[in-house]
Design an enzyme around this catalytic site. Structure first.
Site, short mmCIF file in Angstrom:
data_model
loop_
_atom_site.label_atom_id
_atom_site.label_comp_id
_atom_site.label_asym_id
_atom_site.label_seq_id
_atom_site.Cartn_x
_atom_site.Cartn_y
_atom_site.Cartn_z
N CYS A 82 -2.14 9.58 2.62
CA CYS A 82 -1.68 9.02 1.34
C CYS A 82 -2.60 9.37 0.19
CB CYS A 82 -1.55 7.50 1.46
SG CYS A 82 -3.06 6.69 1.97
N GLU A 126 0.89 -1.17 0.00
CA GLU A 126 0.00 0.00 0.00
C GLU A 126 0.92 1.21 0.00
OE1 GLU A 126 -3.32 0.03 -0.10
OE2 GLU A 126 -3.69 -2.11 0.11
#
Ligand code: NAD
Length: 460
Positions: A244, A210
């Protein structure tokens, strides 16, 4: 203190003794984690505050609420997700019953970053537990206060041979990675993701990565600018931009830029007031290194709004940077802070072309009410996930997968997708003995004719 090697060995033994296999054991573990989160809630909120002055409200909204929902979802659906799935058998195997078994991997390693230090450590752990694995968690050494409480909480709640937290820096993580795991789940930067992937490749260990990257936020002429400004202000400045999937930059139709940035500036003031530093709602940059990296970006383009900093407090005011081009330093890497550059385009084709020529973003956002443009954007661009007329919200729905694409990540999780990420799908064809189709056995003489006549009829 035990070495990573000793902990991995103990966990492997615990796993192969079958301790984690029953659904009731896994459910009990999820309930223990839920209770432990409740018990340590205040301590954890204080720890996250100590790490980067994140407000109680933001910790509750963006970390605790998501975790509680994830535990609830797993508890509710676990039996259904975990049971062997019966599928239609193939005529070529007649007679048989065919199944997909969801088998836990074994000992899994979760490596998490500092920016959502609870959520990103525990959300994959929830799925790993539900799937029946033993877990080693390596939280970030940068969010030092939170990692400490996490370790205490987990060691109080679970035996080390089941779930264990190992703290440490790069050297320690390198030592941990010398062990063989059955799956590695990594959340962090693209550069470290490549290191993890290389290490995992030595033992062909499956990974989920991720990662990060630059997530564009595109605003088209038909957008509702007032709503866009509110949603973007929340999504960009929550966690002080250290998210993010935060909109990395605004990419707007040149004819509406001036109007939009005026609205955006007023929205930021409405949310955080004129004096933002004393406002307890607005967090700090995690450390001096990141502060100095971000501060340099403020000399790119022209500061349209904001730009105040305080190095002692690692404070950077929410800032809008105008007159930015793709050649500027701020456009070379993920920003990961409260600085929002504004770029313009003449038509959507430019945005699509840029998407094709660059790394695939983790997220992409389009503000538009023009259906044909929305359709074009959706079908012609490639990215992990995103929203139309919003930012961040695709992370909230536990019915959809969350993950990157290409350089922004590999694999996904959340809800059932998280459970599936931590199990191996084992196919079993259970043949019956009351009939045995002899045609497949040697000798093959003359059998080609039979195949052509009968079997191909069934198959075509
Ligand atoms: P990072 O990559 O520096 O660190 C992540 C983890 O890797 C930490 O636990 C760290 O100790 C470990 N690590 C660091 N260097 C290592 C090395 N050489 N070998 C082995 N392990 C190492 O990331 P960060 O600064 O903690 O987090 C920010 C980054 O994470 C941003 O790029 C952000 O976009 C990304 N991120 C992605 C997601 C997502 O869901 N896709 C979520 C949050 C953050």
């Amino acid at each position: 203190m035990q070495t990573p090697k000793e902990i991995v060995l103990k966990q492997r033994c615990f796993f192969y003794n079958g301790n984690t296999l029953s659904i009731s054991y896994r459910k009990e573990a999820l309930l223990k984690l839920k209770k432990s989160l409740e018990k340590h809630q205040d301590e954890l909120i204080q720890a996250v505050y100590n790490d980067f002055k994140k407000s109680e409200y933001e910790v509750l909204l963006t970390e605790f609420a998501m975790l509680q929902l994830e535990i609830k979802n797993h508890l509710k659906n676990l039996y259904h997700w975990a049971k062997p799935q019966k599928v239609r058998a193939s005529i070529l195997n007649f007679p048989s019953s065919d199944f997909i078994y969801k088998q836990p991997y074994g000992v899994v390693l979760i490596i998490s970053p500092w920016n959502y230090p609870l959520l990103l450590a525990l959300q994959p752990m929830i799925s790993a537990i539900a799937a029946g694995n033993c877990v080693i968690l390596k939280p970030s050494e940068i969010s030092v206060h939170t990692s400490k409480v996490l370790q205490k909480m987990i060691s109080e709640t679970f035996p080390q041979e089941y779930i264990s937290v190992i703290q440490g820096d790069v050297q320690k993580t390198t030592e941990i990675l010398e062990n063989k795991f059955d799956k590695i789940f990594f959340t962090g930067s693209t550069s470290v993701g490549k290191i993890i992937q290389q290490k995992a490749a030595e033992t062909l260990t499956p990974t989920v990565l991720e990662l990060g990257g630059k997530s564009p936020c595109v605003i088209n002429k038909s957008a509702n600018l007032e709503i866009a400004a509110k949603r973007i202000t929340f999504g960009k400045f929550v966690n002080a931009g250290q998210t993010c999937i935060a909109p990395d930059f605004i990419w707007i139709d040149e004819t509406i830029k001036d109007k939009f940035i005026a609205i955006l500036k007023q929205t930021i003031i409405d949310f955080y007031g004129n004096e933002m530093q004393p406002n307890p709602d607005f967090p700090r940059i995690i450390n001096q290194k990141q502060f100095l990296r971000l501060e340099k970006y403020l000399s790119d383009g022209k500061i349209y709004f904001g730009g105040k900093t305080d190095a002692v407090d690692n404070y950077i005011q929410p800032t809008i940077l105008d007159d930015i081009s793709f050649d500027d330093a701020i456009m070379q890497d993920e920003i990961f802070g409260p600085i929002l550059p504004i770029l313009t385009f003449k038509n959507l084709a430019e945005v699509i072309e840029h998407n094709h020529q660059n790394e695939k973003p983790l997220a992409m956002y389009l503000f538009s009410t023009n259906e044909s443009e929305i359709k074009k954007f959706m079908t012609q661009t490639q990215f992990g996930g995103g929203c139309i007329n919003d930012v961040l919200s695709h992370i909230i729905n536990d019915k959809v997968p969350f993950g990157g694409f290409g350089a922004s990540g590999l694999g996904n999780y959340h809800g059932k997708f998280g459970f599936d990420t931590f199990v191996h799908f084992k196919t079993i064809v259970h043949r019956k003995n009351w009939f045995d189709f002899k045609i497949k056995y040697a000798p093959y003489a003359k059998k080609s004719q039979i195949i052509k006549k009968f079997l191909f009829r069934f198959l075509s």
